[in-house]
Design a protein around this motif. Structure first.
Motif, mmCIF file in Angstrom:
data_model
loop_
_atom_site.group_PDB
_atom_site.id
_atom_site.type_symbol
_atom_site.label_atom_id
_atom_site.label_comp_id
_atom_site.label_asym_id
_atom_site.label_seq_id
_atom_site.Cartn_x
_atom_site.Cartn_y
_atom_site.Cartn_z
ATOM 1 N N ASP A 144 52.246 46.784 34.695
ATOM 2 C CA ASP A 144 51.976 47.755 33.634
ATOM 3 C C ASP A 144 53.142 47.770 32.647
ATOM 4 O O ASP A 144 54.175 48.397 32.902
ATOM 5 N N ASP A 147 54.442 51.374 31.476
ATOM 6 C CA ASP A 147 55.017 52.350 32.393
ATOM 7 C C ASP A 147 56.535 52.397 32.217
ATOM 8 O O ASP A 147 57.195 51.361 32.103
ATOM 9 N N ARG A 148 57.053 53.636 32.190
ATOM 10 C CA ARG A 148 58.500 53.819 32.089
ATOM 11 C C ARG A 148 58.954 54.629 33.292
ATOM 12 O O ARG A 148 59.060 55.855 33.242
ATOM 13 N N PRO A 149 59.213 53.949 34.416
ATOM 14 C CA PRO A 149 59.640 54.691 35.606
ATOM 15 C C PRO A 149 61.044 55.257 35.421
ATOM 16 O O PRO A 149 61.839 54.748 34.626
ATOM 17 N N TYR A 719 49.586 60.057 28.091
ATOM 18 C CA TYR A 719 50.646 59.934 29.085
ATOM 19 C C TYR A 719 51.010 61.302 29.660
ATOM 20 O O TYR A 719 50.697 62.349 29.096
ATOM 21 N N TRP A 732 61.091 59.642 32.216
ATOM 22 C CA TRP A 732 59.964 58.892 32.761
ATOM 23 C C TRP A 732 58.742 59.147 31.901
ATOM 24 O O TRP A 732 58.637 60.165 31.211
ATOM 25 N N HIS A 734 54.431 57.981 32.191
ATOM 26 C CA HIS A 734 53.382 57.244 32.883
ATOM 27 C C HIS A 734 52.039 57.508 32.208
ATOM 28 O O HIS A 734 51.718 58.660 31.888
ATOM 29 N N LYS A 735 51.258 56.438 32.021
ATOM 30 C CA LYS A 735 49.919 56.644 31.472
ATOM 31 C C LYS A 735 49.117 57.508 32.429
ATOM 32 O O LYS A 735 49.336 57.482 33.654
ATOM 33 N N ASN A 736 48.173 58.257 31.873
ATOM 34 C CA ASN A 736 47.570 59.329 32.649
ATOM 35 C C ASN A 736 46.068 59.422 32.399
ATOM 36 O O ASN A 736 45.635 59.500 31.251
ATOM 37 N N TYR A 780 51.833 66.798 39.506
ATOM 38 C CA TYR A 780 52.844 65.759 39.347
ATOM 39 C C TYR A 780 54.197 66.285 39.821
ATOM 40 O O TYR A 780 54.509 67.470 39.665
ATOM 41 N N ASP A 784 59.958 62.700 38.822
ATOM 42 C CA ASP A 784 59.668 61.314 38.467
ATOM 43 C C ASP A 784 58.254 61.097 37.923
ATOM 44 O O ASP A 784 57.878 59.968 37.600
ATOM 45 N N ARG A 786 55.458 61.302 39.503
ATOM 46 C CA ARG A 786 54.527 60.777 40.499
ATOM 47 C C ARG A 786 53.334 61.719 40.659
ATOM 48 O O ARG A 786 53.502 62.919 40.810
#
Length: 837
Positions: A144, A147-149, A719, A732, A734-736, A780, A784, A786
């Motif tokens: 991905d 994604d920016r972890p 996101y 962080w 993350h696409k959502n 979430y 992070d 998650r």
């Protein structure tokens, strides 16, 4: 197989299909070349036509040629979009299927002549091209690039020791008394029972149905955007038709309901939208803690540890009026207080402000006229539905303060966007602030009219009770897309943040975020107030999220930036009679998207992708803030913005900001009045033909979609993100969400979808969101991002959730699922509470 003299019928029909597909692709590709676009489609289309012709004359080289098409397409796709699976797939999957079809023996055996002499030599390159494309797909599916972890590391003590941010306000930690949780609008619940470790155990505690569903006579944009409030053992909510319902917080059972019987002389169908985002609560015991006006010395001077200059402090002090004496309670007000000691304030869709007894749901007769104030007073005429308050008012001390929504783009002669403060007891007007006449805050004369068409504030206020300041996220002077007639006064206060003295309505300061706004960049989100930990010490901050993607962080006493704001040059060239600002204000903390290119055009197949490329090339686009034009302009970010009215949420202890940025492009086109077609109409505030009467142009606005109704710009479109406010960096992202509820086939592709409605956070370190286009509520980890848990909703959840505790201390998550008309999510009438089981 057919004899040597004629083709097998399957080969014949395959050849014809290739010729048709290739011809369409080549024709569209030639047009794209004329628009200075990619040559790929014209070349590929011609090669596919030639493949079909070779099949017609029974040449084995047809397979070799199509192998070349697939090899070339694969290489071209990787060069354009690298290894992004969801961009590679729509470029290649049709060609892979056609290649597999050609390998079927009954199809290719009809091609008998010409080189290569060995049939296997014709099939092998095509099979190799298929394998390469499939391996590319498999290899990129698990990668991905968007994604920016990351992780926000917080001291363990901060996780374990969560103070009550409601302390000193008279609000219990288990309550959610204001729209944003508290007047600070942090959308933060100081409750820690739900944690990242147990959030997956959340189950439905109760479900309540309001019975308020969109009807055949309602506008398209009938929306359920309500965030309920909770006081003591009772939840209060409002519905799209302005009904108020009280529920038992533990069981969800109805206590009472009130129906204001909203009226319209023309019915509701011709309105642009109908919504109620919430109600406001007043309790004299609680609100007595709010000062009538903060002392001038305390409210004007910055704290000793803030990073502002002496000149700035002096200027702020000079603008603040002296505090008036505390008002004396009149006998009439004493009677009113006895009649309705605890009150709810309801803004209705027919422009009334109604006071209700919070215990019984009956109107407080001493307030206004029989419990209601007519908000149409002193604003002049307007089209029914063109003015009302969609959002809850603010309560400060003994004042209820209300703004109003003004229909965008109807004309240049719409009602004023005046802000009015009324006495909570009898409803008399205490002050008014009109951005068109900002110094005249004394109550307007009975026969007077506020300045027509002045910028309005349709969203939610936030209030610093300690400092006596109320914060207004401002819209602009309508119409949105052409500003040639805007006044200097309107320009000063539009599309920014205004801070008023809450007791008097006098201006403290203002900061404009979008200059001469031509893109509908209203500041839609409720500003969030938080004490930030900075290198210069703790600073009292106001954080404003905006449609263009910047998150502006200002000192809430002075209006000076805490996070740097830079004026950046932007595209020029306004329509005739208009102008553009040479620069726009960009915050160093921002979610601004990169500039769109032709390679970013998307689709489910090469054909709608080609359509989007042609459309993109036909529009004017020079990057963000490209001015509206008669040619048509790509607006990105679009009218829903990166952030809309859902705003952001902040954990004030961990100093974490949680946001749900969106990325959806729109198009706009100015239509000279003489070219406007008779009967052109609009279906919602974000689509259709806008009349903008009284100006040289009407204009057309719409989401940038393909003919299949699919976004033209590539995903992700939505996101979840976390910002470390100690560094003001995105930690962080993350696409959502999935397209399960918005695609023709209910396949839960995890593309990341837009969301309308905001996030909320808890002391337990969990954030929640319901607003995505798919019908889910999700939890979430704030550290992070998650995903911890998700649950299917029975309808669209385009509202901001909240959290509360009952008398036993059990924590609940409360969700509204009623759908959103203009987004097309499923309508419903659900209020759902979740708790740990």
């Amino acid at each position: 197989m057919a004899g040597n003299g004629r083709l097998h019928p399957l080969t014949f029909f395959t050849a014809i299909a290739f010729i048709v597909i290739g011809a369409l692709l080549a024709a569209g590709g030639a047009y794209l070349i004329a628009l200075k676009g990619s040559w790929y489609y014209a070349i590929t289309g011609a090669a596919i036509v030639l493949t079909g012709l070779l099949l017609l004359i029974r040449r084995r080289s047809a397979l070799l040629l199509f192998a070349l098409v697939l090899f070339g397409s694969t290489i071209w796709a990787v060069v354009e979009v690298r290894f992004d699976f969801w961009q590679l797939m729509p470029r290649l999957w049709i060609w892979v299927l056609l290649a597999l079809w050609l390998l079927i023996p009954f199809v290719h055996r009809g091609a008998m002549h010409g080189p290569p002499a060995n049939p296997r030599a014709a099939r092998t390159p095509l099979a190799a091209a298929i394998v390469l494309a499939l391996l590319l797909g498999v290899g990129t599916f698990f990668h991905d690039p968007h994604d920016r972890p990351g992780r926000i590391d917080v001291e363990a003590a901060a996780d374990a020791n969560q103070p009550d941010t409601n302390a000193g306000t008279g609000r219990a930690p288990g309550d959610w008394i204001d729209y944003g949780g508290s007047p600070l609008a942090q959308r933060y619940a100081p409750l820690a029972q739900i944690t990242p470790q147990n959030a997956s155990q959340l189950k439905v505690a109760w479900t309540y149905r309001t019975g308020d569903m969109p009807g055949p006579g309602d506008p398209t944009e009938t929306t359920d955007e309500n965030t309920p409030i909770k006081v003591g053992d009772t939840i209060f909510l409002c519905t799209p038709h302005s009904k108020v319902i009280a529920l038992d917080a533990t069981s969800g059972k109805e206590k009472w309901r009130f129906d204001p019987q909203i009226q319209s002389p023309i019915g509701f169908k011709h309105w642009e939208h109908m919504t109620c985002r919430g109600v406001a609560y007043y309790d004299p015991a609680m609100h007595a803690a709010a000062a009538v006006s903060a002392p001038a010395e305390a409210s004007a001077q910055p704290a000793s540890d803030t990073a502002v200059t002496a000149d700035q402090a002096s200027a702020a002090s000079a603008s603040v009026p002296a505090a008036p004496p505390a008002p004396v309670q009149t006998p009439a007000q004493t009677t009113a207080l006895a009649e309705c000691p605890r009150r709810l304030f309801l803004p209705t869709a027919d422009a009334r402000l109604i006071a209700l007894d919070a215990d019984t749901g009956k109107p407080c007769a001493s307030f206004g006229k029989n419990g209601a104030i007519d908000l149409r007073a002193n604003i002049g005429p307007f089209t029914p539905g063109g003015y009302y308050s969609t959002s809850p008012p603010a309560v400060f001390g003994k004042l209820v303060i209300v703004g109003g929504h003004v229909t965008d783009n109807e004309s240049n002669n719409e009602p004023s966007g005046v802000i009015r403060a009324f006495d909570v007891n009898d409803g008399h007007l205490v002050w008014n602030w009109d951005s068109g006449n900002p110094d005249a805050t004394a109550p307007i004369a009975p026969g007077g009219t506020y300045v027509r068409n002045s910028p309005n504030m349709w969203s939610m206020f936030s209030v610093d009770e300690k400092r006596g300041i109320i914060y207004l996220p401002m819209g602009n002077q309508t119409p949105d897309q052409w500003g040639g007639q805007r006044t200097q006064q309107a320009e000063k206060f539009a599309a920014g943040l205004v801070a008023l003295d809450a007791a008097t309505g006098k201006l403290r300061w203002n900061y404009q975020f979008t200059h001469h706004d031509l893109w509908d960049m209203d500041v839609g989100g409720q500003p969030t107030l938080v004490d930030l930990q900075t290198a210069q010490g703790t600073q009292p901050a106001v954080i404003a999220s905006t449609k263009q993607g910047s998150i502006y962080v200002l000192n809430r006493e002075t209006g000076q930036p805490i996070v740097p704001i830079n004026e950046m040059p932007v595209p020029q060239g306004a329509a005739k009679g208009d102008r553009t600002s040479p620069t726009q204000a960009v915050s160093a903390l921002n979610f601004n998207p990169p500039r769109v290119t032709e390679a970013d055009m998307w689709g489910t197949t090469p054909f709608d992708q080609l359509w989007c490329r042609v459309k993109f090339r036909s529009l004017r686009y020079d990057g963000p803030f490209t001015p509206p034009s008669e040619q048509g302009t790509l607006v990105f970010p679009g009218n829903f913005g990166v952030f809309d009215w859902g705003g952001i949420s902040v954990d004030p202890v961990r100093q974490i900001l949680i946001a749900n940025p969106d990325y959806m492009a729109f198009t706009s086109k100015l239509i000279p009045r003489e070219k406007l077609q008779e009967g052109a109409t609009s279906t919602s505030e974000t689509s259709g033909i806008k009349q903008a009467r009284g100006t040289p142009y009407a204009y057309e606005i719409s989401a940038f979609l393909s003919p299949l109704g699919i976004p033209c710009q590539a995903p992700p479109w939505g996101y979840m993100a976390g910002v470390d406010l100690r560094t003001n960096k995105i930690a962080w992202m993350h696409k959502n969400g999935t397209i399960v509820d918005s695609a023709p086939l209910p396949i839960p592709m995890p593309l990341g979808v837009p969301s309308l409605g905001g996030t909320m956070v808890t002391a337990g370190g969990v954030a929640f969101l319901t607003g995505t286009l798919d019908q889910y509520v999700r939890a979430y980890d704030v550290h992070d991002g998650r995903k911890l848990w998700e649950a299917r909703l029975p309808a669209g959840g385009q509202a901001t959730p909240m959290s509360y505790a009952d008398a036993s201390g059990k924590q609940y998550l409360l969700v509204t699922a009623g759908g959103h008309g203009s987004l097309g999510t499923k309508a419903g009438d659900y209020v759902i509470a979740y708790t740990l089981q």
